[in-house]
Design a protein around this motif. Structure first.
Motif, PDB file in Angstrom:
ATOM      1  N   ILE A  57       0.847  -1.199   0.000  1.00 22.25           N
ATOM      2  CA  ILE A  57       0.000   0.000   0.000  1.00 22.25           C
ATOM      3  C   ILE A  57       0.879   1.243   0.000  1.00 22.25           C
ATOM      4  O   ILE A  57       0.681   2.167  -0.795  1.00 22.25           O
ATOM      5  N   ILE A  62      -0.056   5.236  -1.398  1.00 22.29           N
ATOM      6  CA  ILE A  62      -1.308   5.415  -0.662  1.00 22.29           C
ATOM      7  C   ILE A  62      -0.975   5.666   0.804  1.00 22.29           C
ATOM      8  O   ILE A  62      -0.148   4.985   1.388  1.00 22.29           O
ATOM      9  N   TYR A  65      -5.007   5.496   4.888  1.00 23.42           N
ATOM     10  CA  TYR A  65      -6.029   4.563   4.405  1.00 23.42           C
ATOM     11  C   TYR A  65      -6.864   4.090   5.584  1.00 23.42           C
ATOM     12  O   TYR A  65      -6.334   3.587   6.571  1.00 23.42           O
ATOM     13  N   SER A  80     -14.450   3.235   2.544  1.00 29.51           N
ATOM     14  CA  SER A  80     -12.993   3.360   2.585  1.00 29.51           C
ATOM     15  C   SER A  80     -12.585   4.752   2.142  1.00 29.51           C
ATOM     16  O   SER A  80     -13.255   5.390   1.307  1.00 29.51           O
ATOM     17  N   PHE A  82      -8.794   6.938   1.302  1.00 25.44           N
ATOM     18  CA  PHE A  82      -7.338   7.006   1.273  1.00 25.44           C
ATOM     19  C   PHE A  82      -6.889   8.207   0.473  1.00 25.44           C
ATOM     20  O   PHE A  82      -7.653   8.799  -0.290  1.00 25.44           O
ATOM     21  N   TYR A  84      -3.879   9.547  -2.153  1.00 24.55           N
ATOM     22  CA  TYR A  84      -2.876   9.102  -3.127  1.00 24.55           C
ATOM     23  C   TYR A  84      -1.915  10.249  -3.397  1.00 24.55           C
ATOM     24  O   TYR A  84      -2.350  11.360  -3.713  1.00 24.55           O
TER      25      TYR A  84
END
Length: 136
Positions: A57, A62, A65, A80, A82, A84
């Motif tokens: 990950i 990322i 998260y 979810s 996250f 980037y």
């Protein structure tokens, strides 16, 4: 003299830090269902997430998260989120999807999830969500 050298080095470090380009962040939210009979399995898996998956990950740019659980009526949903920070999202996601350990992890988690109908029709699990507000 040593004091002045040290002060000059510290000043250089501080100025260098101020001149660093800020990291571009893309935020992603998605939703999927969770099969009620798999609730405890899913929680157990994520309470002991595999170090190799966590490492991948991070390697795929990322951060931050999180997965949240909510029961609505008789159904369970996962949300979810996250961030980037990379420059080629598609390439990083392909790198993650091609990773054998991540594939093994998904073989454990995917059967727990119940995709929303429009996403299941595309043979996918998570439905992307539109960001309508953000503040720092």
């Amino acid at each position: 003299m040593k004091r002045y050298i040290l002060m000059a080095l510290l000043a250089g470090l501080l100025l260098g830090a101020c001149n660093e380009k800020p990291v571009d962040v893309q935020r992603f939210g998605s939703v999927t269902g969770l099969k009620p009979e798999k609730l405890e399995d899913y929680k157990r898996l994520h309470a002991n997430a595999w170090p190799s998956v966590l490492k991948k990950i991070k390697e795929c740019n990322i951060r931050n998260y999180s997965i949240y659980l909510q029961k609505i009526g008789d159904a369970y949903y996962l949300f979810s989120y996250f961030e980037y920070t990379g420059t080629d999202f598609d390439s990083d996601m392909k790198k993650m999807a091609d990773d054998p350990e991540t594939q093994r992890w998904w073989k454990e988690t995917d059967p727990c999830q119940q995709p929303l109908p429009e996403t299941a029709a595309k043979k996918q699990i998570w439905t992307n969500m539109e960001q309508v507000f953000h503040t720092n």
